[in-house]
Write an enzyme that holds these catalytic residues in place. Structure first.
Site, PDB file in Angstrom:
ATOM      1  N   SER A   1     -54.063 -16.590   1.249  1.00  0.00           N
ATOM      2  CA  SER A   1     -55.096 -15.720   1.824  1.00  0.00           C
ATOM      3  C   SER A   1     -56.324 -15.530   0.946  1.00  0.00           C
ATOM      4  O   SER A   1     -57.373 -15.143   1.440  1.00  0.00           O
ATOM      5  CB  SER A   1     -54.511 -14.352   2.188  1.00  0.00           C
TER       6      SER A   1
ATOM      7  N   LYS B   1     -56.530  -8.742  -2.467  1.00  0.00           N
ATOM      8  CA  LYS B   1     -57.594  -8.859  -1.459  1.00  0.00           C
ATOM      9  C   LYS B   1     -58.944  -8.517  -2.098  1.00  0.00           C
ATOM     10  O   LYS B   1     -59.012  -7.998  -3.202  1.00  0.00           O
ATOM     11  CB  LYS B   1     -57.346  -7.904  -0.277  1.00  0.00           C
TER      12      LYS B   1
END
Length: 174
Positions: free
Chosen positions: A41, A81
């Protein structure tokens, strides 16, 4: 060498080792820790299997900034993230455009390919005690758009600072 001198030298070495261990434990507990990147990701910024050092004290002293790569602690798993939206802002994603409070924001940390894979989202207002995060690999990232939701400030436990493994990838994370 006298017996007393040997004992004194042994005592000094033991004391030095104990102090070194205590400093290492303190640094690991309160200042820096390591984390292993799981999944794709954050690709290409961080790749699956890379180990990063993250700074645990930074957000005790300051707030996360837009663009920071952060470690998010959830009960079952930690996530890595990028902070996109700050508390109180309105976020809208329109394909390759990120619109914050009605103004376009240029995402210098993303490849052009990743920008085009972002999709549409919002507009949505971020609560005053939360952040909006996304992975850099927008097509497959589980993030604030699709599963993680808003990230409460207490869930952000550090900022990724340095890739330490594999050794060929040593670099600062940005």
């Amino acid at each position: 060498m006298s017996e007393a001198k040997k004992k004194n030298e042994w005592f000094e070495w033991t004391k030095a080792i104990i102090i070194a261990v205590l400093i290492a434990v303190f640094l690991r507990t309160f200042i820096f820790a390591t984390s292993i990147v799981e999944g794709e990701s954050m690709d290409p910024t961080l790749k699956h299997g890379e180990r990063v050092i993250f700074n645990k004290i930074i957000y005790i002293l300051d707030q996360p900034d837009r663009g920071d790569v952060v470690i998010i602690q959830r009960p079952t798993k930690n996530y890595v993230k990028r902070v996109i939206g700050l508390p109180g802002e309105t976020i809208q994603l329109n394909g390759n455009d990120l619109i914050i409070n009605g103004e376009e924001y240029i995402q210098t940390f993303l490849t052009e390919d990743a920008m085009y894979k972002t999709g549409k989202f919002g507009p949505i207002q971020i609560p005053d005690d939360s952040y909006f995060v996304m992975g850099d690999n927008r097509l497959i990232s589980k993030d604030s758009r699709n599963g993680l939701g808003f990230i409460h400030e207490d869930e952000i436990i550090g900022r990724s600072e340095l890739i330490i493994y594999p050794f060929s990838e040593w670099s600062l994370t940005k």
